[in-house]
Design an enzyme around this catalytic site. Structure first.
Site, PDB file in Angstrom:
ATOM      1  N   SER A  89       0.786  -1.235   0.000  1.00  0.00           N
ATOM      2  CA  SER A  89       0.000   0.000   0.000  1.00  0.00           C
ATOM      3  C   SER A  89       0.815   1.280   0.000  1.00  0.00           C
ATOM      4  O   SER A  89       0.237   2.370  -0.110  1.00  0.00           O
ATOM      5  CB  SER A  89      -0.963   0.004   1.191  1.00  0.00           C
ATOM      6  OG  SER A  89      -2.006  -0.918   0.969  1.00  0.00           O
ATOM      7  N   TYR A 132     -10.770   1.866   5.712  1.00  0.00           N
ATOM      8  CA  TYR A 132      -9.758   1.561   4.700  1.00  0.00           C
ATOM      9  C   TYR A 132     -10.324   0.613   3.656  1.00  0.00           C
ATOM     10  O   TYR A 132     -10.905  -0.428   3.979  1.00  0.00           O
ATOM     11  CB  TYR A 132      -8.539   0.932   5.371  1.00  0.00           C
ATOM     12  CG  TYR A 132      -7.312   0.901   4.505  1.00  0.00           C
ATOM     13  CD1 TYR A 132      -6.441   1.974   4.461  1.00  0.00           C
ATOM     14  CD2 TYR A 132      -7.016  -0.207   3.720  1.00  0.00           C
ATOM     15  CE1 TYR A 132      -5.296   1.960   3.671  1.00  0.00           C
ATOM     16  CE2 TYR A 132      -5.886  -0.242   2.925  1.00  0.00           C
ATOM     17  CZ  TYR A 132      -5.036   0.843   2.907  1.00  0.00           C
ATOM     18  OH  TYR A 132      -3.915   0.818   2.114  1.00  0.00           O
ATOM     19  N   SER A 133     -10.138   0.966   2.381  1.00  0.00           N
ATOM     20  CA  SER A 133     -10.668   0.141   1.294  1.00  0.00           C
ATOM     21  C   SER A 133      -9.759   0.221   0.080  1.00  0.00           C
ATOM     22  O   SER A 133      -9.569   1.304  -0.496  1.00  0.00           O
ATOM     23  CB  SER A 133     -12.080   0.602   0.908  1.00  0.00           C
ATOM     24  OG  SER A 133     -12.549  -0.124  -0.218  1.00  0.00           O
ATOM     25  N   ASN A 134      -9.213  -0.903  -0.326  1.00  0.00           N
ATOM     26  CA  ASN A 134      -8.376  -0.948  -1.522  1.00  0.00           C
ATOM     27  C   ASN A 134      -9.157  -0.600  -2.777  1.00  0.00           C
ATOM     28  O   ASN A 134      -8.579  -0.146  -3.768  1.00  0.00           O
ATOM     29  CB  ASN A 134      -7.751  -2.340  -1.654  1.00  0.00           C
ATOM     30  CG  ASN A 134      -6.702  -2.591  -0.596  1.00  0.00           C
ATOM     31  OD1 ASN A 134      -5.585  -2.103  -0.671  1.00  0.00           O
ATOM     32  ND2 ASN A 134      -7.063  -3.354   0.428  1.00  0.00           N
ATOM     33  N   GLY A 191       2.756  -0.851   4.000  1.00  0.00           N
ATOM     34  CA  GLY A 191       2.092  -1.692   3.015  1.00  0.00           C
ATOM     35  C   GLY A 191       2.255  -3.163   3.309  1.00  0.00           C
ATOM     36  O   GLY A 191       3.295  -3.594   3.802  1.00  0.00           O
TER      37      GLY A 191
END
Length: 364
Positions: free
Chosen positions: A80, A174-176, A311
């Site tokens: 990330s 949090y969201s990819n 990340g």
């Protein structure tokens, strides 16, 4: 993500003007790294900068079953931390007036209503995280997907069939999915893919010779430590090679500790964004929140605040942070062994690295 990560406004920088305090002796950096590996890793490497001094350390092994040392200049998947690169590109487009933070995402994705570009970047969109739709170890499908190619559209659609977790702008979650969408928006705005834009706007200008966006290529350049994921029987499976398209714009990049440090130095030093947008990057999406526009922060017990990101790329976990004045900087990579939560031991190590009074003059 690091449990302590968050972000406040630029005015809060005044809180970290105090000098570094001698909370840890320099040799404790190596002892601390050894403890990180003993508790949670196969191997680790770190680069610490302190007022002109540089220390590069390592611990553990590069490959299970060998005595080969972790390379000090090794490549790894940064997970990330990719989001910080992509957010920087998006903000450069804002500076060029080709994109606005308050543009509705529905401008490019008509089915997504009420969400803005800003909310994608600071994780307040409420959109379901695609990560929760994907198989994870020890599910058999996870191992079967190792070399599968995923498209951004496929991953986005997997997420969007699930209801939102909140209304847009209400809460940090949090969201990819947010950064998969942002990557597609960058392409729509510029006519070039997000990876081309990161290369043109960041990698080449900063001479990040050891940083790349691999796309669907499964390999990591040499030298590198091997990365692992857990087998169903709790042993470790070498997962160094895998198709990184499953991460896409949310986390596909490969780099080194040196290049990550160079990038964070340029970003926080004002070389990549005008001051008003760097300030926006450091502003949380919700009051008392924990994340800005692709940038996060940690607070240490000695009163030092450091900005950056971390990340998780399955077999590799990375952290890269710097004080705003750039005097103290830490970039670290761990190949986890999944025996314990790596944040529980890396957080204290970062505290130690930022609070120590000076670093050793020579690493390995």
């Amino acid at each position: 993500m690091n449990k302590r990560i968050g972000l406040v406004g630029l005015a809060a920088i005044a809180l970290i003007a105090a000098p570094l305090r001698a909370e840890a002796a320099p040799d404790e950096l190596q002892h601390g790294l050894d403890e990180v590996v003993r508790t949670a890793g196969v191997g680790a490497q770190v680069e610490v900068h302190d007022r002109g001094q540089v220390w590069r350390g390592r611990s553990g092994v590069a490959e299970v079953g060998t005595k080969r040392k972790v390379p000090l200049d090794g490549y790894f998947r940064i997970g990330s931390v990719t989001k910080t690169f992509l957010a920087t590109v998006a903000l450069q487009l804002v500076a060029e007036k080709r994109l606005r933070l308050d543009d509705p995402v529905s401008k490019w994705f008509p089915g997504i209503e009420g969400v803005t570009v800003r909310q994608l970047m600071n994780h307040t969109s409420g959109l379901y995280d695609v990560l929760h739709t994907l198989p994870r170890p020890p599910e058999p499908e996870f191992y079967a997907n190792r070399y599968r190619t995923w498209t951004a559209d496929e991953l986005i659609q997997r997420a969007l069939v699930n209801p939102p977790t909140d209304k847009p702008g209400v809460a940090y979650k949090y969201s990819n999915t947010n950064y998969l969408l942002l990557g597609e928006i960058v392409e729509q705005v510029t006519g070039k893919s997000y990876d081309r834009q990161i290369e043109r706007r960041i990698i080449r200008p900063l001479d990040l010779e050891h940083t790349s966006l691999p796309g669907t290529s499964p390999r990591i350049p040499e030298p590198h430590a091997h990365g692992y994921v857990p087998n169903p029987d709790k042993t470790l499976l070498d997962y160094t090679t895998m198709n990184p398209s499953v991460f896409g714009a949310a986390g596909e990049m490969i780099s080194t500790t040196h290049d990550l440090d160079r990038f964070m130095t340029a970003l926080l030093g004002g070389r990549l964004l005008p001051p008003y947008l760097l300030k926006q990057m450091k502003t949380p999406g919700t009051e008392g929140g924990h994340y800005g526009l692709g940038l996060a922060w940690i607070d240490t017990p000695c009163g030092i605040r450091a900005y950056g990101n971390d990340g998780d790329a399955l077999a590799y976990q990375a952290w890269s942070f710097s004080t705003p004045d750039l005097r103290r900087r830490v970039s670290l990579v761990l190949t986890p062994n999944f025996a314990s939560d790596s944040d529980d031991v890396v957080d204290p190590y970062l505290d130690k690295a930022f609070c120590a009074n000076g670093v050793p003059k020579n690493g390995y």
